[in-house]
Scaffold this active site. Structure first.
Site, short mmCIF file in Angstrom:
data_model
loop_
_atom_site.label_atom_id
_atom_site.label_comp_id
_atom_site.label_asym_id
_atom_site.label_seq_id
_atom_site.Cartn_x
_atom_site.Cartn_y
_atom_site.Cartn_z
N ASP A 172 34.90 49.30 26.51
CA ASP A 172 34.49 48.25 27.44
C ASP A 172 34.30 46.98 26.63
O ASP A 172 34.34 47.01 25.39
CB ASP A 172 33.17 48.63 28.15
CG ASP A 172 33.02 47.99 29.53
OD1 ASP A 172 32.98 46.74 29.59
OD2 ASP A 172 32.95 48.71 30.53
N VAL A 188 40.80 44.89 27.59
CA VAL A 188 42.10 45.48 27.96
C VAL A 188 43.24 44.45 27.99
O VAL A 188 44.41 44.84 28.06
CB VAL A 188 42.03 46.23 29.32
CG1 VAL A 188 41.10 47.42 29.24
CG2 VAL A 188 41.66 45.30 30.47
N TYR A 237 42.73 40.21 43.99
CA TYR A 237 42.39 41.61 43.71
C TYR A 237 43.42 42.56 44.33
O TYR A 237 43.94 43.46 43.67
CB TYR A 237 40.99 41.90 44.24
CG TYR A 237 40.46 43.28 43.93
CD1 TYR A 237 39.97 43.58 42.66
CD2 TYR A 237 40.41 44.27 44.90
CE1 TYR A 237 39.46 44.84 42.38
CE2 TYR A 237 39.90 45.53 44.63
CZ TYR A 237 39.43 45.81 43.37
OH TYR A 237 38.93 47.06 43.08
N LYS A 282 46.02 45.16 42.35
CA LYS A 282 45.96 46.61 42.51
C LYS A 282 47.27 47.17 43.08
O LYS A 282 47.67 48.28 42.73
CB LYS A 282 44.77 46.98 43.40
CG LYS A 282 43.40 46.68 42.76
CD LYS A 282 43.16 47.51 41.50
CE LYS A 282 41.74 47.40 40.99
NZ LYS A 282 41.48 48.24 39.80
N1 LIG Z 1 33.17 48.54 43.24
C1 LIG Z 1 33.95 48.91 44.26
O1 LIG Z 1 33.53 48.86 45.43
C2 LIG Z 1 35.35 49.41 44.00
C3 LIG Z 1 36.15 49.78 45.09
C4 LIG Z 1 37.44 50.28 44.85
C5 LIG Z 1 37.92 50.35 43.56
N2 LIG Z 1 37.14 49.96 42.51
C6 LIG Z 1 37.70 50.05 41.16
O2 LIG Z 1 36.94 50.96 40.41
C7 LIG Z 1 37.07 50.63 39.02
C8 LIG Z 1 35.69 50.61 38.38
O3 LIG Z 1 34.94 49.56 38.95
P1 LIG Z 1 33.37 49.72 39.27
O4 LIG Z 1 33.22 49.82 40.73
O5 LIG Z 1 32.79 50.76 38.42
O6 LIG Z 1 32.85 48.25 38.87
P2 LIG Z 1 32.20 47.75 37.50
O7 LIG Z 1 32.24 46.27 37.56
O8 LIG Z 1 30.89 48.41 37.29
O9 LIG Z 1 33.20 48.31 36.38
C9 LIG Z 1 34.24 47.57 35.81
C10 LIG Z 1 34.12 47.69 34.30
O10 LIG Z 1 35.25 47.04 33.71
C11 LIG Z 1 34.79 46.30 32.61
N3 LIG Z 1 35.72 45.21 32.32
C12 LIG Z 1 35.94 44.07 33.01
N4 LIG Z 1 36.85 43.31 32.39
C13 LIG Z 1 37.23 43.98 31.27
C14 LIG Z 1 38.15 43.73 30.23
N5 LIG Z 1 38.87 42.59 30.19
N6 LIG Z 1 38.31 44.65 29.26
C15 LIG Z 1 37.59 45.80 29.29
N7 LIG Z 1 36.68 46.10 30.24
C16 LIG Z 1 36.51 45.19 31.23
C17 LIG Z 1 33.42 45.78 33.03
O11 LIG Z 1 32.65 45.37 31.91
C18 LIG Z 1 32.86 46.99 33.76
O12 LIG Z 1 32.15 47.84 32.90
C19 LIG Z 1 37.81 49.30 38.97
O13 LIG Z 1 39.17 49.55 38.69
C20 LIG Z 1 37.64 48.76 40.36
O14 LIG Z 1 38.66 47.85 40.71
C21 LIG Z 1 35.86 49.50 42.70
#
Ligand SMILES: NC(=O)c1ccc[n+]([C@@H]2O[C@H](COP(=O)([O-])OP(=O)(O)OC[C@H]3O[C@@H](n4cnc5c(N)ncnc54)[C@H](O)[C@@H]3O)[C@@H](O)[C@H]2O)c1
Length: 259
Positions: free
Chosen positions: A38, A60, A151, A155
């Site tokens: 992260d 990333v 977004y 995706k």
């Molecule tokens: N939160 C929701 O409602 C939701 C819904 C559908 C899908 N998702 C997907 O689930 C996955 C996890 O998201 P989450 O809900 O746990 O949210 P989150 O924001 O807690 O997790 C995202 C993580 O990615 C890290 N991150 C961001 N930019 C980065 C970079 N450049 N390099 C490395 N790490 C980076 C952040 O620090 C964070 O820890 C994501 O792919 C998100 O798109 C989330």
């Protein structure tokens, strides 16, 4: 067919919190050594300690950092079996309220990031005798949603990347699949939550119009990821698996159930 990860090595991106943390915990419970990555170093280190894995700072979008991360994992553990491309950023904004720079930034993290990861990991996985790559997309990769221009685009791109990579890498023993959750860490909405207050009820009602109403817990999403990362899903590649309470199956209209 076993569903465990004994002796296996997995890299999980964005694993310092939320869904990524749940995935790291799940793979680790299954016996994997998890490389928790992260940009949030403090949280990431704590998660790595909690799961008995190791932490590596990985933005990333940084191709060089990807090469170092994969190289270090192989130097330390001799192999790489699984990669979970979970890290992502959200931008809430209509077409008019999304400037090109923001659009590019979201694509850079959510789509180019996984591309760099797959590119860095594939040769090592091949040398390890094969591997499983699981991308965390969203139901927004299967449908459209207003106010989520960047977004959604990122995706859908991720899902396309997974299909192409699945075709290209299948004969090298590498599978590429995608989980499409309808939920995750509410903290992702943090910067927009105040502006969402006036229509919060409408937002909450949205989760009630699913076949199975309510939130999707992150540990359930982690189970789906673990299944796609494990040998139990061996014939599956190029799959998009909604973990969404039926959100993309259709829209539920209460009155219609009385007809
Ligand atoms: N939160 C929701 O409602 C939701 C819904 C559908 C899908 N998702 C997907 O689930 C996955 C996890 O998201 P989450 O809900 O746990 O949210 P989150 O924001 O807690 O997790 C995202 C993580 O990615 C890290 N991150 C961001 N930019 C980065 C970079 N450049 N390099 C490395 N790490 C980076 C952040 O620090 C964070 O820890 C994501 O792919 C998100 O798109 C989330």
């Amino acid at each position: 067919m076993r569903m465990d990860f004994d002796g296996r090595v997995a890299i999980v991106t964005g694993a310092a919190r939320g869904t990524g943390e749940a995935i790291a915990r799940r793979l680790s419970r299954g016996g994997a050594h998890v490389v928790v990555t992260d940009v949030l170093e403090e949280h990431g280190t704590a998660v790595a300690e909690a799961v008995g894995g190791s932490f590596q700072r990985l933005d990333v979008t940084d191709a060089g950092a990807w090469e170092r991360c994969v190289g270090d994992a192989v130097a330390a553990h001799g192999r790489l079996d699984a990669l979970v491309n979970n890290a992502a950023v959200l931008h809430m904004g209509t077409l008019a309220n999304t400037d090109p720079e923001t659009f590019r930034r979201v694509l850079d993290v959510n789509t180019v990031g996984p591309f760099l990861g797959i590119r860095a990991a594939a040769p090592t996985m091949k040398a390890s005798g094969g591997g499983a790559i699981v991308n965390v997309a969203s139901t927004d990769a299967l449908t459209g949603m207003n106010g989520l221009t960047a977004y959604c685009s990122s995706k859908w791109g991720l899902r396309g990347l997974a299909r192409a990579a699945a075709m290209e890498l299948g004969r090298e023993g590498i599978r590429v699949n995608t989980v499409c959750p309808a939920g995750g860490n509410p903290a992702m909405f943090g910067p927009w939550i105040e502006r969402m207050v006036p229509f919060m009820q409408e937002t909450l009602d949205y989760t009630q119009r699913r076949a199975i109403p309510g939130e999707v817990p992150v540990d359930r999403i982690a189970e789906a990821v673990a299944w796609l990362a494990s040998d139990a899903s061996a014939p599956c590649t190029g799959v998009d698996l909604p973990v969404d309470g039926g959100a993309v199956a259709g829209t539920w209209i209460a009155g219609f159930n009385t007809l």
